[in-house]
Design a protein around this motif. Structure first.
Motif, short mmCIF file in Angstrom:
data_model
loop_
_atom_site.label_atom_id
_atom_site.label_comp_id
_atom_site.label_asym_id
_atom_site.label_seq_id
_atom_site.Cartn_x
_atom_site.Cartn_y
_atom_site.Cartn_z
N LEU A 132 0.82 -1.21 0.00
CA LEU A 132 0.00 0.00 0.00
C LEU A 132 0.85 1.25 0.00
O LEU A 132 0.58 2.20 -0.73
CB LEU A 132 -0.93 -0.01 1.22
N ILE A 133 1.87 1.24 0.84
CA ILE A 133 2.76 2.40 0.86
C ILE A 133 4.10 2.00 0.26
O ILE A 133 4.78 1.11 0.77
CB ILE A 133 2.97 2.92 2.30
N GLU A 134 4.44 2.62 -0.84
CA GLU A 134 5.74 2.33 -1.47
C GLU A 134 6.71 3.45 -1.12
O GLU A 134 6.32 4.52 -0.66
CB GLU A 134 5.56 2.24 -2.99
N GLN A 135 7.98 3.18 -1.36
CA GLN A 135 9.01 4.17 -1.05
C GLN A 135 9.66 4.64 -2.35
O GLN A 135 9.83 3.85 -3.28
CB GLN A 135 10.10 3.55 -0.17
N ILE A 136 10.02 5.90 -2.38
CA ILE A 136 10.78 6.40 -3.53
C ILE A 136 12.18 6.75 -3.07
O ILE A 136 12.36 7.50 -2.10
CB ILE A 136 10.15 7.66 -4.14
#
Lengths: 565, 167
Positions: free
Chosen positions: A491-495
């Motif tokens: 659900l929460i991805e990182q950049i």
């Protein structure tokens, strides 16, 4: 003398020859460096003495190894330098050319013995004749005789004494604090580095296990091992470090020969020759640097007439410098030539369909085109450059050693090419991330920061992914799409925001793990054409993680027009 | 194809119901199935890389390579580590197989040349057909199997790129 000792004598000579091989080439390099220095300042006594000493050593050692023709040839050149040393002959332009010719001939004579080369014996005689012309009428110092065939014991002793004498001189020059050193086969060093690499991996596993078990006694041991491993790693790496200056003298020769050929007057100045780099990096740096310098000579520096007309000194300068900057080494090739022709590059890029005719790009972006394969603005193909092979090969070689290439240029003032290189290719600081079931590593020097990818800050425009990072718009690449990884993204991805050639680009991963000591491993022959992955490393749990080739990933995305930076 | 003149030992293994054999001289060791890291943008038969005591070694799914279905991890699934000559250099590589059978001595009179037709395998890959009891064993020329792969790897990736770019 009986047969037995004859045999052993041949054996001794054979051994001497093997030992002499590396020294011979070192001596040749030193000779060439001395000659080039002499050319720069023909009245200086130091290079003359140095050349004399080196030739003396070559003569003595070659005699010991029963390389009679080399020995007597070296003697002729030595005689010349002896007379120069005593002030009986003055150094002239012709005589320097002659000595350089002779040094090349010496090299080919040694190549004929050690490197399957061929040597033209007649040429030796021609050069000797020319030297005799120089020295004729002057008193020849000493007589010279070397027994034919196998050297005798006393000759060897004599030769060793001479060698010793010749060797002590340069050591005195270095002062009393000179360090002693030993020669080690590179294979041994490589296996040491491999072992340390494995130790680093095992140590990571130990730390992880100690942490999981929660045993404080084990943890303190593990910390101790961690400290020792880090020290061992740094020490081992430093063994492989060599000063880059050894390659600089090679470039002096390139500049000398090419500028003469093109009728240009160019001086090569160097700075930071003592800067240390991993041996493998230095080896892989030679060819790209030669390319860059050739370009500067051929395209950069103008002819003397043009330079004077432009109000510049007649003689052009190429400045080669090396310096440490954080965890990197910066190597700069700076010329004071005409600079890159922006208009010509632009026209060529448009003609090749690399750029739209109405595109507005900065000069910095424009310079990137000279790195494109087959790109050449030279109107004429010369023997030196203009075939459009070159800068793309340079770029590839620099990428291969995890380096970064930067170009800056000012019309009329010159061009500077900067190479940012890692110290070593064996271990780098990495940044570990997860993507699906697999682990991926970013080279840490390229990572700027990490932010969460949320609906609020990310948006798409014209098929491009963009994210707002504290008011600044940064394009990003979805690695899941790029690598066609199956499964649902979290659900929460990182950049991970990276800095590639001065531009910020984000790469989306599932989770961020943190910093990781990365022992570089090659993916081998079968995966050498894989794009976007530069290698692999082993994690603490024994699995393999892949190392991302960020510049490549960004340029691949650019080609697909996903990112416009 | 060089004729097989002497008795040689072969390691036999199974892919699906078919028995294959490798010259034992090419085999380094046999490993249990272990976790394989997939390298992105490579053909499916290139399953990825494994950690072999500190070295990174590629693993090829032989079933996929030979046009069968993907190898699933079962109790007997294993990786045969082989040494192959690629461009004159020895390279270590893992071959994923359903199960390893036995080490077999085969004399030249038990080996026939590869059939020109009637096999789904590229006949270039086959060194010969061994005969044991009433079964045929396909003796692989492992250097050939993996030399052609190199091209296949590059082409496959390019094709994929083309497909993706088109829409």
């Amino acid at each position: 003398m009986n047969d037995e000792s004859d045999d052993s004598m041949e054996h001794i000579v054979e051994k001497l020859r093997i030992t002499f091989k590396e020294e011979a080439y070192e001596l040749l390099a030193e000779l060439e460096a001395a000659l080039l220095e002499l050319e720069g300042s023909p009245t200086a006594s130091e290079p003359i003495n140095r050349a004399f000493r080196v030739l003396h050593t070559i003569k003595g050692s070659s005699g010991m190894c029963a390389f009679d023709d080399i020995s007597s040839f070296a003697h002729e050149i030595e005689t010349y330098f002896d007379l120069v040393r005593k002030g009986e002959i003055a150094v002239t332009r012709e005589s320097i050319d002659l000595t350089i010719l002779a040094s090349d001939q010496l090299t080919s004579l040694f190549d004929a013995i050690y490197r399957d080369g061929t040597a033209d014996r007649e040429r030796t005689e021609q050069i000797v004749a020319l030297f005799k012309k120089q020295t004729s009428g002057k008193k020849r110092t000493g007589t010279f005789s070397i027994p034919r065939g196998v050297a005798l014991a006393q000759d060897i002793q004599h030769g060793q004494a001479e060698r010793q004498e010749a060797r002590e001189l340069p050591e005195q020059r270095q002062g009393a604090g000179a360090l002693s050193s030993i020669r080690v086969a590179t294979g041994k060093l490589d296996s040491l580095v491999n072992l340390v690499g494995e130790l680093v991996t095992v140590q990571a596993r130990l730390s992880q296990t100690a942490l999981t078990l929660g045993n404080s006694a084990l943890q303190s041991i593990s910390e101790e091992v961690e400290r020792l491993t880090a020290d061992l790693r740094d020490n081992t790496m430093s063994i492989r470090m060599l000063p880059i200056g050894t390659t600089f003298s090679k470039f002096k020769r390139v500049v000398r020969d090419l500028s003469a050929e093109l009728g240009k007057e160019i001086e090569l100045t160097t700075d930071g020759a003592g800067t240390e780099l991993d041996k493998t990096v230095i080896e892989k740096l030679g060819d790209p640097l030669v390319h860059i310098i050739r370009n500067s000579i051929d395209h950069g520096i103008e002819r003397p007439g043009e330079r004077v007309a432009a109000g510049k000194p007649r003689k052009g300068t190429i400045h080669l410098s090396a310096l440490h900057s954080g965890a990197q080494v910066l190597i700069r090739v700076q010329d004071d030539g005409a600079g890159l022709a922006a208009e010509t590059i632009r026209a060529e890029a448009i003609e090749r369909g690399l750029l739209r005719a109405d595109a507005e790009i900065t000069e910095q972006e424009l310079w990137q085109f000279i790195l494109a394969p087959g790109f050449s603005t030279a109107k004429q193909v010369t023997g030196i450059s203009g075939r459009g092979v070159g800068m793309d090969v340079v770029k590839k070689s620099i990428d291969a050693i995890h380096g970064v290439l930067e170009i800056s240029s000012e019309k009329g003032a010159g061009t500077t090419i900067t190479l940012k290189l890692p110290f070593t290719l064996a271990i780098i600081d990495g940044f570990l991330t997860k993507l699906g079931a697999d682990s991926y590593i970013f080279p840490l020097p390229l990572v700027e920061e990490c932010v969460e990818l949320t609906r609020d800050n990310a948006f798409s425009k014209g098929g491009r992914h963009l994210i707002n990072v504290r008011g600044r718009i940064v394009p990003y690449i979805r690695l899941r799409e790029q690598f066609a990884i199956n499964g649902e993204a979290p659900l929460i991805e990182q950049i991970v925001i990276t800095n590639v050639d001065g531009r910020r680009v984000g790469l989306v991963v599932d989770t961020v793990v943190g910093q990781h000591q990365t022992v570089l491993k090659s993916l081998g022959t079968f995966y050498r054409d894989v794009e976007g992955i530069s290698g692999a490393t082993l994690l603490g749990d024994g699995t393999v993680a892949l190392i991302l080739d960020i510049p490549k990933l960004v340029s691949m995305a650019e080609q697909r027009r996903e990112v416009c930076v | 194809m060089a004729a097989i003149m002497e008795a040689t030992q072969y390691l036999t293994f199974k892919l699906d119901d078919e028995v294959f054999a490798l010259d034992i001289g090419k085999v380094r060791e046999v490993l249990d199935f272990t976790s394989i890291t997939k390298v992105p943008k490579t053909p499916e038969f290139m399953r990825g890389v494994i950690n072999l005591r500190g070295s990174v070694v590629p693993v090829v799914d032989l079933r996929l390579k030979f046009g069968m279905t993907r190898t699933e991890q079962l109790a007997h699934t294993c990786i045969i580590i082989v040494e192959v000559a690629v461009d004159g250099e020895t390279t270590v590589l893992g071959a994923l197989t359903d199960s390893v059978q036995e080490v077999l001595d085969l004399g030249p009179d038990h080996i026939q040349p590869a059939p020109k037709i009637g096999t789904r395998l590229n006949t270039e890959f086959i060194k010969g057909m061994g005969k044991q009891n009433d079964h045929f064993i396909i003796i692989l020329d492992i250097d050939k199997v993996f030399s052609i792969d190199e091209l296949a790897l590059v082409q496959a990736v390019e094709n994929k790129d083309e497909e993706r770019r088109d829409p």
